[in-house]
Enzyme design. Structure first.
Site, PDB file in Angstrom:
ATOM      1  N   ARG A  37      77.078  78.505  26.059  1.00 27.60           N
ATOM      2  CA  ARG A  37      77.706  79.680  25.438  1.00 27.60           C
ATOM      3  C   ARG A  37      77.030  80.023  24.108  1.00 27.60           C
ATOM      4  NH1 ARG A  37      84.123  79.146  26.866  1.00 27.60           N
ATOM      5  NH2 ARG A  37      83.970  80.406  28.736  1.00 27.60           N
ATOM      6  N   GLY A 351      84.194  78.433  34.735  1.00 26.46           N
ATOM      7  CA  GLY A 351      83.628  77.301  34.002  1.00 26.46           C
ATOM      8  C   GLY A 351      83.172  76.175  34.914  1.00 26.46           C
ATOM      9  N   GLY A 374      88.386  83.724  32.680  1.00 32.45           N
ATOM     10  CA  GLY A 374      89.509  84.651  32.861  1.00 32.45           C
ATOM     11  C   GLY A 374      89.093  86.098  32.658  1.00 32.45           C
TER      12      GLY A 374
HETATM   13  P1  ADP Z   1      86.433  77.649  37.892  1.00 28.19           P
HETATM   14  O1  ADP Z   1      86.512  76.907  36.579  1.00 28.19           O
HETATM   15  O2  ADP Z   1      85.039  77.705  38.424  1.00 28.19           O
HETATM   16  O3  ADP Z   1      87.106  78.975  37.851  1.00 28.19           O
HETATM   17  P2  ADP Z   1      88.796  76.340  38.894  1.00 28.19           P
HETATM   18  O4  ADP Z   1      89.115  75.895  37.508  1.00 28.19           O
HETATM   19  O5  ADP Z   1      89.636  77.368  39.517  1.00 28.19           O
HETATM   20  O6  ADP Z   1      87.254  76.775  38.973  1.00 28.19           O
HETATM   21  O7  ADP Z   1      88.837  75.087  39.872  1.00 28.19           O
HETATM   22  C1  ADP Z   1      88.028  73.967  39.671  1.00 28.19           C
HETATM   23  C2  ADP Z   1      88.731  72.700  40.053  1.00 28.19           C
HETATM   24  O8  ADP Z   1      89.194  72.768  41.398  1.00 28.19           O
HETATM   25  C3  ADP Z   1      87.799  71.512  40.001  1.00 28.19           C
HETATM   26  O9  ADP Z   1      88.239  70.629  38.999  1.00 28.19           O
HETATM   27  C4  ADP Z   1      87.898  70.883  41.382  1.00 28.19           C
HETATM   28  O10 ADP Z   1      87.951  69.474  41.360  1.00 28.19           O
HETATM   29  C5  ADP Z   1      89.197  71.458  41.899  1.00 28.19           C
HETATM   30  N1  ADP Z   1      89.278  71.446  43.369  1.00 28.19           N
HETATM   31  C6  ADP Z   1      88.469  72.087  44.235  1.00 28.19           C
HETATM   32  N2  ADP Z   1      88.796  71.773  45.510  1.00 28.19           N
HETATM   33  C7  ADP Z   1      89.827  70.906  45.445  1.00 28.19           C
HETATM   34  C8  ADP Z   1      90.607  70.196  46.420  1.00 28.19           C
HETATM   35  N3  ADP Z   1      90.352  70.335  47.711  1.00 28.19           N
HETATM   36  N4  ADP Z   1      91.603  69.397  45.977  1.00 28.19           N
HETATM   37  C9  ADP Z   1      91.835  69.254  44.666  1.00 28.19           C
HETATM   38  N5  ADP Z   1      91.140  69.887  43.690  1.00 28.19           N
HETATM   39  C10 ADP Z   1      90.141  70.697  44.081  1.00 28.19           C
HETATM   40 MG    MG Z   2      88.127  75.775  35.674  1.00 24.22          MG
END
Ligand code: ADP
Ligand code: MG
Length: 393
Positions: A37, A351, A374
């Protein structure tokens, strides 16, 4: 609506330019684990310095809730910023110092804006103190654009009211350009891939995307709420039963619009979410009772990759599994590779998704890495973001 940019800033030689950046980096014990960042905003700062401006930079860091938290001070960020800029950055220990107390330096970094409760309250008197530090204002903090906070809302409003310029920096400009293209005029087929932990975080973006995309691929834990709502057996996988009604309505909407939603057909499951649990690949809608689904399986990766290969535009947000654990990272890496290999215009946001892409060493093979979590999602839902609206004519 057109965004005012550095082209609209006029002559800033010798002027004091307030730059609201998003320097909210992951930090523990004063050590930054990821400085992307900070480096993302460097081109804006270099350009302004090249035009002779003196910079007063500011950001929030973490969630200090309006009070001073030693572990959330900006000094380590200032040090790293100085290394990246190749010049001295002086970090002051107040978020809104008296203008007479500003050090004589080309680049000053203010203390964590959220140490003052006025920041999150969009308080005009806090904004007024910041305004005293600025002959002109540049907002490069795309990650904060969805927040109505003083440094991105009341401050530019005040400055504009007093005839001073308030424009977007290069990073914010590029985000609006790229995400705006996905919103208005994507090359088709346009495929969105969504994953991550909680479906409730992303239901509104799924709903909005359905009206724009040609296909939707859903992985991560959020897929289990769809599968369970449709009557599948998901073992102990993460589900949100209070959202079954919502996801069924979403599936119906997709059907009505003719947008196929592809869910996993196989998953990698284990007895527990940890390194020692031996993984098994099982059918996604008949996971044994004692197992938790932790990644999409190889057949699903293959099916997703085929859809991705036919796309002209790809948006990806949210990992396909618990990629933090090696045994459950293949799905996320497989999708990352498929997106990187495609000829489509590719955008990744979120993230955790970004860190998965970087971990796989694929960051140079995406067209755009969106810095706003977000903020990117709200933008892609078609919302007006306060931090952007104020920079538009
Ligand atoms: P981003 O930060 O890219 O927007 P999110 O914060 O929505 O993504 O989600 C990321 C989290 O989702 C990760 O910590 C990952 O471990 C978790 N995750 C993905 N698939 C699963 C699953 N099947 N069961 C539990 N947690 C999961
Ligand atoms: Mg996240």
């Amino acid at each position: 609506m057109t965004l005012r940019t550095l082209e609209d800033l006029g002559d800033v030689d010798g002027a004091r330019v307030f730059v609201r950046a998003d320097l909210n980096v992951p930090m523990r014990d004063g050590i930054l684990s990821d400085d992307s960042r900070i480096s993302a905003t460097v081109p804006t700062l270099q350009e302004l310095l090249g035009r002779g401006a003196h910079l007063v930079c500011a950001s929030h860091l973490g969630r200090p809730h309006g009070r001073v938290r030693e572990e959330m001070r900006m000094a380590p960020v200032g040090e790293r910023l100085g290394q990246l800029l190749g010049r001295e950055v002086v970090t002051v220990n107040s978020p809104s110092p008296d203008p007479d107390d500003l050090p004589e330096a080309d680049v000053v970094l203010l203390e964590n804006l959220r140490f003052d409760p006025g920041e999150e309250a969009d308080d005009p008197s806090f904004a007024g103190r910041l305004a005293e530090l600025a002959d002109a204002y540049v907002d490069d903090a795309f990650g904060a654009a969805h927040r109505r906070h003083a440094s991105v809302s009341a401050l530019p409003e005040l400055l504009l009211a007093s005839g001073r310029a308030a424009v977007a920096g290069r990073l914010l400009e590029r985000e609006v350009q790229v995400l705006g293209r996905l919103l208005a005029d994507p090359d088709r087929p346009y495929v969105a891939i969504l994953g991550g932990a909680k479906v409730s975080d992303k239901l509104s973006v799924i709903d909005a995307l359905l009206e724009r995309v040609d296909a939707l691929l859903i992985g991560g834990a959020m897929a289990f709420t769809f599968i369970a709502a449709g009557g599948g057996k998901v073992g102990t996988s993460l589900v949100e039963p209070d959202r079954y009604g919502d996801v069924l309505a979403t599936a119906e909407k997709a059907e009505r619009l003719g947008v196929p939603i592809t869910l996993p057909t196989d998953v990698v499951a284990a007895a527990a979410m940890d390194v020692s649990a031996p993984p098994r690949t099982v059918a996604a809608d008949s996971i044994p009772d004692e197992l938790i689904g932790l990644d999409i399986g190889p057949a699903t990766v293959h099916a997703f990759a085929e859809v991705i290969a036919g796309a002209k535009t790809v948006l990806w947000n949210g990992p396909m599994g618990v990629f933090e654990i090696g045994a459950f990272a293949a799905g996320t890496n497989g999708v990352a590779t498929a997106v990187a290999d495609s000829d489509a215009f590719t955008v990744v946001g979120g993230g955790d998704s970004l860190s998965a892409v970087k971990h796989a060493g694929l960051e140079d093979r995406f067209d755009h890495l969106s810095t706003g979590g977000g903020a990117s999602l709200e933008f892609l839902e078609g919302h007006t973001l306060p931090g952007i609206a104020i920079l538009e004519d």
